[in-house]
Write a protein that holds these residues in place. Structure first.
Motif, mmCIF file in Angstrom:
data_model
loop_
_atom_site.group_PDB
_atom_site.id
_atom_site.type_symbol
_atom_site.label_atom_id
_atom_site.label_comp_id
_atom_site.label_asym_id
_atom_site.label_seq_id
_atom_site.Cartn_x
_atom_site.Cartn_y
_atom_site.Cartn_z
ATOM 1 N N PHE A 249 1.228 6.218 -10.788
ATOM 2 C CA PHE A 249 1.456 7.139 -9.671
ATOM 3 C C PHE A 249 0.497 8.327 -9.743
ATOM 4 O O PHE A 249 -0.112 8.713 -8.738
ATOM 5 N N GLN A 250 0.345 8.890 -10.931
ATOM 6 C CA GLN A 250 -0.551 10.035 -11.101
ATOM 7 C C GLN A 250 -2.009 9.677 -10.815
ATOM 8 O O GLN A 250 -2.801 10.531 -10.405
ATOM 9 N N GLN A 251 -2.364 8.420 -11.008
ATOM 10 C CA GLN A 251 -3.723 7.975 -10.746
ATOM 11 C C GLN A 251 -3.927 7.491 -9.315
ATOM 12 O O GLN A 251 -4.992 6.988 -8.973
ATOM 13 N N ALA B 99 11.680 0.716 0.844
ATOM 14 C CA ALA B 99 10.637 0.282 1.772
ATOM 15 C C ALA B 99 9.547 -0.497 1.055
ATOM 16 O O ALA B 99 9.009 -1.468 1.590
ATOM 17 N N ALA B 100 9.219 -0.092 -0.170
ATOM 18 C CA ALA B 100 8.172 -0.781 -0.928
ATOM 19 C C ALA B 100 8.613 -2.182 -1.344
ATOM 20 O O ALA B 100 7.817 -3.132 -1.325
ATOM 21 N N MET B 101 9.899 -2.352 -1.707
ATOM 22 C CA MET B 101 10.369 -3.618 -2.266
ATOM 23 C C MET B 101 10.833 -4.620 -1.219
ATOM 24 O O MET B 101 10.885 -5.823 -1.496
ATOM 25 N N ALA B 102 11.202 -4.169 -0.029
ATOM 26 C CA ALA B 102 11.732 -5.079 0.984
ATOM 27 C C ALA B 102 10.787 -6.240 1.298
ATOM 28 O O ALA B 102 11.235 -7.398 1.400
ATOM 29 N N SER C 150 -1.086 2.408 -5.523
ATOM 30 C CA SER C 150 0.042 1.995 -4.691
ATOM 31 C C SER C 150 1.062 1.276 -5.572
ATOM 32 O O SER C 150 0.838 1.083 -6.774
ATOM 33 N N ILE C 151 2.177 0.872 -4.976
ATOM 34 C CA ILE C 151 3.307 0.349 -5.751
ATOM 35 C C ILE C 151 3.401 -1.167 -5.600
ATOM 36 O O ILE C 151 3.818 -1.670 -4.544
ATOM 37 N N GLY D 139 0.781 -1.228 0.000
ATOM 38 C CA GLY D 139 0.000 0.000 0.000
ATOM 39 C C GLY D 139 0.812 1.276 0.000
ATOM 40 O O GLY D 139 0.252 2.370 0.113
ATOM 41 N N LEU D 140 2.128 1.163 -0.162
ATOM 42 C CA LEU D 140 2.963 2.364 -0.187
ATOM 43 C C LEU D 140 2.821 3.085 -1.520
ATOM 44 O O LEU D 140 2.663 2.461 -2.569
ATOM 45 N N THR D 141 2.906 4.400 -1.484
ATOM 46 C CA THR D 141 2.691 5.198 -2.696
ATOM 47 C C THR D 141 3.828 6.166 -3.003
ATOM 48 O O THR D 141 3.774 6.866 -4.013
#
Length: 334
Positions: A316-318, A202-205, A321-322, A193-195
């Motif tokens: 990202f513009q929409q 942090a997103a990939m860990a 999350s990543i 849920g990170l953006t």
């Protein structure tokens, strides 16, 4: 060849017959400079755009890997390659130059190990004798596409990372002398849920954690099996997070055996914020530094875990999350 739920074991142990790493001017100033085959002093590589410069990097890496394998490009059965640019143009335009049967792949910064795993699968299944796996990234091209125009000079937080200008390639063969690929684990999407696109570590860990856990479970290995476990480009931020997550999830991997390419490639340089990133990060560190050290006998078994953030400027513009992924490849010396 399937092992457990999401892994492959390669009984024939395909050989990494030749490998090469190409870097740019910033990489030439880093602590791993001597492990590159070619280093360029000009970010443009004599081209009139960064995208064309990246294509040259990839072509050089592929040609050098084939040369070091003692082959010609006409002997390569298939080329697996991808990059960060829209429509993977660096890979496809390089394949146009090299004229090798081509399969384009995309896994963001996980592309290097996605390609190496698929190359080993093709060779082990006797679908090919020689497969070329390659990827690249370019700092200027990536900044231009994913972030802000470089002329804008925007400020970045400490969690941001510096995209590596570099390319790495390996020739995987059915026989010959060299390091062996013994297995691979294919990751699944992990989205916490990170953006924040300036905090990829942090997103990939969590994706790296998921794949490492799956690998050890599928192969039923003790946690100290590998001499070294390497993640692709978590940087200092992501490396610290994964180091904290591993024991919390009962993964008792000796932390002194865990390193990250994003930390290695630029050392303690504060100008890269949290460290290196990009497809070229794990590709150049692996096909330059790590495999050379293995050949020198420093490590016998390593697990390479390439991490990728599968976002785009549009998502990202929409407000999406990543989604992230990680693929692992096990390499052993003979």
């Amino acid at each position: 060849m399937r092992q457990g739920h999401q892994s492959w074991v390669f009984p024939l142990k395909p050989v990494i017959l030749g490998h090469a790493a190409i870097g740019g001017p910033f990489e030439a100033k880093g602590p791993l400079a001597e492990d590159f085959d070619i280093l360029h002093g000009d970010l443009n590589l004599g081209q009139d755009s960064w995208e064309k410069a990246e294509k040259v990097l990839l072509e050089e890496a592929c040609s050098k890997a084939v040369e070091k394998a003692g082959l010609t490009k006409e002997q390569i059965n298939f080329m697996l390659a991808g990059d960060l640019m829209n429509q993977i143009i660096s890979a496809s335009f390089s394949a146009r130059t090299l004229s090798i049967p081509f399969l384009g792949i995309f896994g963001a910064c996980s592309t290097a190990m996605e390609g190496l795993a698929l190359a080993a699968l093709m060779v082990n299944s006797q679908a090919a004798e020689y497969v070329l796996a390659a990827t690249s990234s370019h700092n200027g091209a990536a900044e231009k596409q994913y972030r802000y125009p470089t002329e804008y000079g925007s400020q970045k937080p400490p969690t941001a990372q510096w995209t590596v200008t570099g390319a790495g390639a390996a020739v995987v063969a059915s026989q010959g002398k060299g390091l062996r690929i013994t297995g691979a684990t294919i990751g699944h999407i992990v989205d916490m849920g990170l953006t924040d696109p300036f905090n990829m570590g942090a997103a990939m860990a969590p994706a790296a954690l998921s794949t490492i856990d799956s690998h050890f479970r599928d192969f039923q290995l003790p946690h100290d099996h590998y001499d070294l476990i390497v993640t692709g480009d978590l940087g200092r931020t992501g490396h610290a997070i994964l180091s904290d997550l591993l024991p919390k999830h009962h993964m008792h991997i000796p932390l002194e055996r865990y390193i990250d390419c994003g930390k290695l490639i630029y050392g303690e340089n504060p100008n890269v914020w949290s460290g290196g990133s990009g497809c070229g990060c794990i590709a150049t560190v692996t096909y330059g530094h790590l495999l050379r050290r293995m050949k020198q006998g420093e490590w016998k078994r390593i697990l390479l875990v390439a991490t990728g953030a599968l976002l785009s400027p549009l998502t990202f513009q929409q407000g999406e999350s990543i989604p992230c992924i990680a693929h692992a490849v096990a390499v052993e010396s003979e």
